[in-house]
Design a protein around this motif. Structure first.
Motif, short mmCIF file in Angstrom:
data_model
loop_
_atom_site.label_atom_id
_atom_site.label_comp_id
_atom_site.label_asym_id
_atom_site.label_seq_id
_atom_site.Cartn_x
_atom_site.Cartn_y
_atom_site.Cartn_z
N LYS A 18 5.32 -4.54 -15.24
CA LYS A 18 4.71 -3.80 -14.26
C LYS A 18 5.61 -3.60 -12.98
N THR A 19 6.30 -4.45 -12.54
CA THR A 19 7.25 -4.28 -11.38
C THR A 19 8.46 -3.48 -11.86
N ASP A 22 7.07 0.09 -11.95
CA ASP A 22 6.92 0.51 -10.71
C ASP A 22 8.22 1.00 -9.93
N GLY A 79 9.84 4.64 -9.05
CA GLY A 79 9.76 5.08 -7.65
C GLY A 79 11.34 5.50 -7.64
N ASP A 118 7.22 -1.57 7.30
CA ASP A 118 7.91 -0.49 6.70
C ASP A 118 8.91 0.26 7.45
N HIS A 162 5.83 -5.68 -1.84
CA HIS A 162 5.10 -4.74 -1.13
C HIS A 162 3.93 -4.41 -1.74
N ASN A 163 2.74 -3.95 -0.94
CA ASN A 163 1.47 -3.75 -1.61
C ASN A 163 1.61 -2.50 -2.47
N ASN A 164 2.50 -1.66 -2.26
CA ASN A 164 2.49 -0.19 -3.29
C ASN A 164 4.36 -0.52 -3.70
N GLU A 189 5.86 0.96 -6.03
CA GLU A 189 6.17 2.39 -6.33
C GLU A 189 6.71 3.17 -5.11
N LYS A 190 5.32 3.27 -4.25
CA LYS A 190 5.61 4.08 -3.03
C LYS A 190 6.94 3.54 -2.02
N ASN A 233 5.77 9.28 1.67
CA ASN A 233 5.45 8.20 0.68
C ASN A 233 4.47 6.99 1.41
N LEU A 234 4.35 6.82 2.67
CA LEU A 234 3.65 5.56 3.14
C LEU A 234 2.62 5.98 4.05
#
Length: 264
Positions: free
Chosen positions: A41-42, A45, A49, A208, A235-237, A239-240, A262-263
């Motif tokens: 998954k990582t 992602d 990204g 960020d 990071h909690n997201n 990909e972003k 993005n954020l």
């Protein structure tokens, strides 16, 4: 050297010559931290990204093959130490260029701590790996830091510049080093290194905005990208955050433009 040129295009953006590398070699140093458990998954992602490459030890490759997502380059890390060992600054080779080729890697990397008590052994190892990379046409990234008993500040511009230059002198195609904290001093690091320089992310940062400003400033100083781990994969997201960095490094966005897209 043509083989190096072909493989470098797999880990760097062809249009800009810049790269967004996400290192995932932390498991040997500090253990199975968050972000490095579900490896597929990582990797998916960061690929989605816009990262150009991931970096990891040989044993992780089998657990990290993407189930979906965009293509991404693979850099295999050749050296290691643990933070619970008696000398975490003393990196030793744990695999070879030939094994990296068999594993499907597009490049290899080695960690160098200039100033460490075993600096001599690490310099010797890098010289040997550099020779093998030239023979096999394999791109060579050196993570060069100033760390050891005599180093009072590992972010000191002169110390960072010295470590970066050592990497180039020994044959690095890409040099990874610490950001010195401001554009002017880092510009001197980049000029002195000669080889393309990418910045490390360092410890997990508070915001960020702090991360993206560091990335942006390093590019303004002439850097060619980033090799940022924990500030991306924790990071909690993921990909972003990767996309926010990629937009700055590869697309020329400002920090404000990237954050808004993005954020926000």
């Amino acid at each position: 050297m043509f083989g190096k040129s072909v493989r470098l295009e797999r880990i760097m953006d062809r249009n800009t010559g810049n790269c967004v590398i996400v290192p995932m070699d932390h498991g040997i140093s500090i253990g199975p931290v968050p972000g490095l458990i579900d490896m597929k998954k990582t990797v998916d992602d960061v690929a989605n990204g816009g990262a150009t490459a991931v970096l990891m030890h040989k044993g992780l490759i089998r657990y990290s093959h993407r189930s979906s997502g965009n293509d991404i380059g693979l850099i295999m890390h050749l050296s290691a130490s643990t933070d619970i060992g008696v000398s975490s600054n003393s990196k030793v080779l744990v695999t070879s260029v030939e094994e990296a080729i068999k594993s499907g890697a597009d490049a290899v990397s080695v960690h160098l701590n200039v100033g460490a008590e075993t600096e001599g052994e690490m310099l010797s190892d890098i010289g040997r790996v550099s020779k093998e990379c030239a023979e096999w046409g394999m791109p060579f990234l050196v993570m060069a830091y100033a760390r050891g008993p005599k180093i009072q500040n590992s972010y000191d511009p002169q110390a960072v510049a010295h470590a970066a230059r050592v990497a180039t002198e020994l044959g690095a195609d890409i040099v990874k080093c610490s950001y010195t904290g401001d554009i002017d001093s880092f510009r001197d690091v980049v000029k002195g290194a000669l080889a393309p320089v990418v910045i490390a992310g360092g410890p997990k940062m508070k915001s960020d905005s702090d991360i993206l400003h560091m990335v942006y400033d390093s590019i303004q100083a002439g850097g060619h990208g980033v090799s940022i781990g924990r500030n991306v994969f924790q990071h909690n997201n993921i990909e972003k955050m990767t996309r926010a960095i990629s937009d700055i490094v590869l697309e020329g966005y400002t920090v404000e433009e990237s954050m808004k897209k993005n954020l926000s």
